[in-house]
Scaffold this active site. Structure first.
Site, PDB file in Angstrom:
ATOM      1  N   CYS A 138      24.130  42.963  53.891  1.00 43.06           N
ATOM      2  CA  CYS A 138      22.717  43.297  54.088  1.00 43.06           C
ATOM      3  C   CYS A 138      21.874  42.080  54.452  1.00 43.06           C
ATOM      4  O   CYS A 138      20.779  42.231  54.994  1.00 43.06           O
ATOM      5  CB  CYS A 138      22.162  43.951  52.825  1.00 43.06           C
ATOM      6  N   ALA A 139      22.359  40.885  54.158  1.00 43.20           N
ATOM      7  CA  ALA A 139      21.618  39.668  54.496  1.00 43.20           C
ATOM      8  C   ALA A 139      21.734  39.310  55.966  1.00 43.20           C
ATOM      9  O   ALA A 139      21.003  38.439  56.460  1.00 43.20           O
ATOM     10  CB  ALA A 139      22.107  38.486  53.653  1.00 43.20           C
TER      11      ALA A 139
END
Length: 368
Positions: A138-139
């Site tokens: 998700c980063a």
């Protein structure tokens, strides 16, 4: 100065609601000893709808990793070009103007990367640099913005295209019955996004500073176990509390820039779950409405991994944007535990005043 232009977003046509998710959990896991806890956790996510690649009856099947990865590749090639074209239109550029393609995804694997296919298929120059990012979860959306910023800083006047393609529903594992897995089954959705970082000109977020922060000794908090049946998502119960460690990192990155991260004009952050946003309010001393775009993404689309921050940014844009030179932060959070953080100011086409959005002076955002 590099400018992040308006993103383009796309979601698959199949939709599953919160109530349908809860009913599926009750039906599929009726004998699970922790079913009441799982149902409560899913209900607390606030995710009302999610878009998924296949009808739910097909999503729940597991034909094997080969079949799933083939579907990932087929659907990515069918759906990515449209969002790329819209992102280029937003930036008022053509494929021939792009010098770097950053492709981010943690839900399927291709080699050569989609970057090579895009260059061959959409008439990008054969000299276009390629940067696939596959293991930041998700980063990765935040990392893509930061690496595009770095590239445009190193090569003034160059332009970078970012593409995020996340089909989280292809990771469903029917044999993973931990509470964290059941929660994930009710949290993640599918989406695609694209955005251009222009080295010169353009309207959007003028990128000024970026940085990364890794929380030591948290590698096993969010991870994949790679097995014969594919990627098995592992989520530690400590993950929702990570903002206690990452909010100070956001503050520390802003202070050398002479910015107070609690006094900015817009906040676009990864909506991994409601606790993430609630804790950011707490640790940054902000009212909940400052994160309304991220929360809207979570409510309407679930956690769409690396595409979240682009979806939230598009919502800010659709709401009229903010005043010229308004200051803001964009942050993605993911495995590691890692934060990828960008600071920037809003650049309007007119070079002054608001685009129908917030006026100068950091007013409290009104509910959508």
């Amino acid at each position: 100065m590099a400018t992040l232009c308006r993103p383009a977003i796309a979601v698959p046509e199949h939709v599953i609601t919160m109530e349908e998710t809860l009913q599926l959990a009750r039906t599929l896991h009726a004998d699970h000893p922790q079913l009441p806890l799982a149902l409560r956790l899913i209900g607390n996510t606030g995710v009302q709808t999610r878009h998924i690649l296949q009808p739910i009856e097909d999503t729940l099947k597991h034909p094997g990793l080969t079949w799933r990865n083939n579907l990932y590749e087929t659907e990515a090639k069918a759906r990515v070009p449209a969002v790329v074209r819209r992102a280029l239109e937003h930036a008022e550029l053509t494929p021939h103007d792009i010098d770097l393609i950053v492709y981010v995804s943690c839900t399927g694997f291709m080699m050569p990367s989609m970057t090579a296919w895009l260059i061959n298929t959409m008439d990008f120059p054969v000299t276009t640099r390629q940067l696939p990012i596959a293991q930041l979860g998700c980063a990765a959306g935040g990392a893509a913005i930061n690496r595009a910023h770095d590239f445009c800083t190193a090569y003034p006047g160059a332009n970078a295209l970012i593409v995020a393609c996340e089909f989280c529903s292809l990771l469903y594992q029917p044999t993973d019955l931990g509470v964290g897995n059941l929660l994930s089954n009710g949290l993640f959705g599918d989406a695609l996004a694209a955005a251009v970082v222009r080295g010169e000109g353009g309207e959007g977020v003028r990128l000024e500073r970026n940085g990364s922060h890794l929380v030591p000794d948290t590698e096993d908090w969010i991870s994949y176990a790679v097995r014969d049946t594919g990627f098995h998502f592992l989520l530690d119960k400590r993950v929702p509390g990570t903002m206690a460690m990452l909010a100070p990192a956001m503050r520390d990155m802003a202070e050398p820039h002479d910015w107070n991260v609690s006094e900015l004009d817009f906040y676009i952050v990864h909506a991994g779950g409601p606790r993430i946003l609630d804790d950011l309010c707490k640790y940054l001393d902000l009212a909940p409405e400052w994160f309304r775009y991220s929360r809207a993404t979570l409510t309407e689309r679930g956690n769409i991994a690396s595409a979240v921050i682009f979806d939230a940014l598009e919502r800010l844009w659709a709401d009229g944007g903010v005043a010229h030179d308004a200051r803001g932060v964009i942050a993605g959070f993911g495995p590691g535990i890692t934060a990828e953080i960008s600071l920037g100011t809003w650049s309007s086409e007119a070079g002054g005043g608001a685009r129908g959005g917030q006026a100068p002076g950091r007013p409290m955002p009104q509910p959508a």
